[in-house]
Design a protein around this motif. Structure first.
Motif, PDB file in Angstrom:
ATOM      1  N   LYS A  74       0.860  -1.276  -0.085  1.00 16.76           N
ATOM      2  CA  LYS A  74      -0.250   0.267   0.086  1.00 16.76           C
ATOM      3  C   LYS A  74       0.873   1.390  -0.060  1.00 16.76           C
ATOM      4  O   LYS A  74       0.317   2.448  -0.218  1.00 16.76           O
ATOM      5  N   GLN A  75       2.042   1.341   0.225  1.00 15.87           N
ATOM      6  CA  GLN A  75       3.080   2.332   0.049  1.00 15.87           C
ATOM      7  C   GLN A  75       3.199   2.639  -1.362  1.00 15.87           C
ATOM      8  O   GLN A  75       3.419   3.792  -1.492  1.00 15.87           O
ATOM      9  N   LYS A  76       2.922   1.846  -2.351  1.00 13.74           N
ATOM     10  CA  LYS A  76       3.097   2.033  -3.680  1.00 13.74           C
ATOM     11  C   LYS A  76       1.757   2.109  -4.497  1.00 13.74           C
ATOM     12  O   LYS A  76       1.644   2.564  -5.508  1.00 13.74           O
ATOM     13  N   LEU A  77       0.727   2.044  -3.630  1.00 17.72           N
ATOM     14  CA  LEU A  77      -0.706   2.207  -4.248  1.00 17.72           C
ATOM     15  C   LEU A  77      -1.318   3.578  -3.912  1.00 17.72           C
ATOM     16  O   LEU A  77      -1.005   4.333  -2.872  1.00 17.72           O
ATOM     17  N   GLY A  78      -2.322   3.803  -4.771  1.00 23.70           N
ATOM     18  CA  GLY A  78      -3.217   5.252  -4.417  1.00 23.70           C
ATOM     19  C   GLY A  78      -4.545   5.002  -4.960  1.00 23.70           C
ATOM     20  O   GLY A  78      -4.525   4.381  -6.078  1.00 23.70           O
ATOM     21  N   PHE A  79      -5.336   5.314  -4.078  1.00 20.11           N
ATOM     22  CA  PHE A  79      -6.764   4.918  -4.320  1.00 20.11           C
ATOM     23  C   PHE A  79      -7.509   6.229  -4.451  1.00 20.11           C
ATOM     24  O   PHE A  79      -7.440   7.146  -3.375  1.00 20.11           O
ATOM     25  N   ARG A 101       1.898  10.931   7.216  1.00 21.52           N
ATOM     26  CA  ARG A 101       2.551  10.089   8.222  1.00 21.52           C
ATOM     27  C   ARG A 101       2.690   8.824   7.869  1.00 21.52           C
ATOM     28  O   ARG A 101       3.310   8.038   8.585  1.00 21.52           O
ATOM     29  N   PHE A 102       1.654   8.262   7.155  1.00 22.54           N
ATOM     30  CA  PHE A 102       1.662   6.881   6.789  1.00 22.54           C
ATOM     31  C   PHE A 102       2.405   6.564   5.667  1.00 22.54           C
ATOM     32  O   PHE A 102       2.679   5.098   5.424  1.00 22.54           O
ATOM     33  N   TYR A 103       3.341   7.180   5.141  1.00 23.01           N
ATOM     34  CA  TYR A 103       3.856   6.846   4.075  1.00 23.01           C
ATOM     35  C   TYR A 103       5.388   7.484   4.187  1.00 23.01           C
ATOM     36  O   TYR A 103       5.854   8.663   4.125  1.00 23.01           O
ATOM     37  N   GLY A 104       6.229   6.131   3.861  1.00 28.10           N
ATOM     38  CA  GLY A 104       7.853   6.543   3.947  1.00 28.10           C
ATOM     39  C   GLY A 104       8.179   7.228   2.768  1.00 28.10           C
ATOM     40  O   GLY A 104       9.382   7.888   3.179  1.00 28.10           O
ATOM     41  N   GLU A 105       7.859   7.411   1.898  1.00 26.36           N
ATOM     42  CA  GLU A 105       8.018   8.198   0.550  1.00 26.36           C
ATOM     43  C   GLU A 105       7.292   9.262   0.342  1.00 26.36           C
ATOM     44  O   GLU A 105       7.563   9.802  -0.899  1.00 26.36           O
ATOM     45  N   TRP A 106       6.951  10.051   1.320  1.00 23.96           N
ATOM     46  CA  TRP A 106       6.190  10.962   1.191  1.00 23.96           C
ATOM     47  C   TRP A 106       7.101  12.270   0.442  1.00 23.96           C
ATOM     48  O   TRP A 106       8.161  12.281   1.233  1.00 23.96           O
ATOM     49  N   ASP A 107       6.482  12.984  -0.356  1.00 29.93           N
ATOM     50  CA  ASP A 107       7.341  13.922  -0.991  1.00 29.93           C
ATOM     51  C   ASP A 107       6.681  15.366  -0.953  1.00 29.93           C
ATOM     52  O   ASP A 107       5.641  15.590  -1.687  1.00 29.93           O
ATOM     53  N   ASP A 108       7.324  16.179  -0.066  1.00 27.80           N
ATOM     54  CA  ASP A 108       6.392  17.586   0.019  1.00 27.80           C
ATOM     55  C   ASP A 108       6.653  18.324  -1.198  1.00 27.80           C
ATOM     56  O   ASP A 108       5.714  19.163  -1.522  1.00 27.80           O
ATOM     57  N   GLY A 109       7.634  18.134  -1.797  1.00 26.13           N
ATOM     58  CA  GLY A 109       8.055  18.780  -3.223  1.00 26.13           C
ATOM     59  C   GLY A 109       6.974  18.274  -4.318  1.00 26.13           C
ATOM     60  O   GLY A 109       6.329  19.271  -4.904  1.00 26.13           O
ATOM     61  N   VAL A 110       6.807  17.198  -4.362  1.00 23.10           N
ATOM     62  CA  VAL A 110       5.609  16.888  -5.290  1.00 23.10           C
ATOM     63  C   VAL A 110       4.163  17.294  -4.844  1.00 23.10           C
ATOM     64  O   VAL A 110       3.342  17.683  -5.718  1.00 23.10           O
ATOM     65  N   TYR A 111       3.990  17.079  -3.590  1.00 21.64           N
ATOM     66  CA  TYR A 111       2.732  17.691  -3.012  1.00 21.64           C
ATOM     67  C   TYR A 111       2.454  19.131  -3.318  1.00 21.64           C
ATOM     68  O   TYR A 111       1.386  19.469  -3.890  1.00 21.64           O
ATOM     69  N   ARG A 112       3.390  19.797  -2.966  1.00 19.98           N
ATOM     70  CA  ARG A 112       3.418  21.413  -3.437  1.00 19.98           C
ATOM     71  C   ARG A 112       2.983  21.678  -4.867  1.00 19.98           C
ATOM     72  O   ARG A 112       2.353  22.438  -5.330  1.00 19.98           O
ATOM     73  N   ARG A 113       3.912  20.797  -5.787  1.00 16.65           N
ATOM     74  CA  ARG A 113       3.530  20.859  -7.033  1.00 16.65           C
ATOM     75  C   ARG A 113       2.151  20.796  -7.572  1.00 16.65           C
ATOM     76  O   ARG A 113       1.699  21.470  -8.477  1.00 16.65           O
TER      77      ARG A 113
END
Length: 276
Positions: A74-79, A101-113
């Motif tokens: 589920k770290q690699k999935l998006g629903f 908090r649930f994702y080890g690969e969370w990327d704030d840069g991608v989120y902001r983009r």
């Protein structure tokens, strides 16, 4: 290795049964998942995401069994769902802070983009967002942890045609530029004709078709008759129209005497086959 491999998936309820569902998703493609209400789409998606437990069968994401490696998978999935519900009065920033908090690969840069691309304001609440903006926010959360597979459940339902077209364009760019794989469940078959590579058609709990979309559409033609429909075993799903009747035919069975024949749309194919 397939992004998603499903083999012999079964789930039995009192009034419905999912029967031996098997399919695979190719990396970097969009697969349209179609079927009428009650055909088994939602049950299949819930089983894939481990929201329900199947009676039998195997579900493997990226080569890993979902039952044994649920957290890693589920770290690699998006629903993303068209009916996504969040706390209506919570600001988006608060929802994001909890989700990340649930994702080890969370990327704030991608989120902001993506927040900027979609014109989303963190100070707003879900209650203040249109249905289209809610879907875009769900998509932003999914992409911000570098999801390799996105599973969409009716993401364009309730959207106006312009908003739907904008989302489809985003889906195509995700596949072309980032190699993301999409499984896209919808009743709006015209959307799939614009973006899908493959089609997965479920009928009465069983997979009826699993193939490239263009090949599936090319298999059929629509035959229209001004008068009554002849007694011809090659005709599929005969139905009345304002002027006469129509039926589906396999392209290999043509010609049809006394009929006006035209190419079939995905919607026409599904409507006629559901009458069989």
């Amino acid at each position: 290795m397939a992004v998603l491999s499903v083999k012999g998936l079964c789930k039995k309820y009192k009034a419905f049964e999912l029967k031996n569902v098997s399919f695979e998703l190719r990396r970097g493609t969009i697969t349209g998942f179609i079927g009428r209400n009650g055909a088994g789409k939602t049950t299949t998606l819930k089983a894939l995401l481990h929201f329900i437990h199947p009676d039998s069968g195997e579900i493997r994401f990226f080569g890993q069994d979902i039952a044994e490696h649920e957290l890693a998978v589920k770290q690699k999935l998006g629903f993303v769902s068209g009916g996504a519900d969040y706390y209506p009065m919570k600001k988006l920033k608060a929802i994001t802070d909890v989700t990340k908090r649930f994702y080890g690969e969370w990327d704030d840069g991608v989120y902001r983009r993506y927040m900027k691309l979609f014109g989303l304001d963190e100070t707003k609440t879900p209650k203040q967002l249109s249905e289209g903006m809610k879907v875009k926010y769900s998509l932003t959360l999914a992409l911000s942890h570098h999801a390799e597979l996105l599973i969409f459940d009716e993401p364009t339902s309730g959207l106006d045609p312009v908003s739907r077209d904008e989302l489809l364009d985003i889906f195509l760019k995700l596949v072309e530029r980032e190699g993301v794989t999409l499984l896209f469940s919808t009743h709006i078959t015209a959307d799939l004709e614009k973006c899908a590579d493959d089609i997965l058609y479920i009928k009465n709990g069983e997979i009826s078709a699993d193939m490239p979309l263009d090949d599936f559409i090319a298999e059929y033609r629509v035959a229209r008759f001004a008068g009554g429909v002849p007694n011809d075993g090659r005709l599929l799903g005969v139905k009345r129209e304002r002027r006469g009747c129509s039926a589906l035919m396999r392209a290999e069975d043509l010609p049809a005497e006394g009929a006006e024949v035209s190419d079939a749309t995905l919607e026409e194919i599904m409507v006629h086959l559901e009458k069989e």
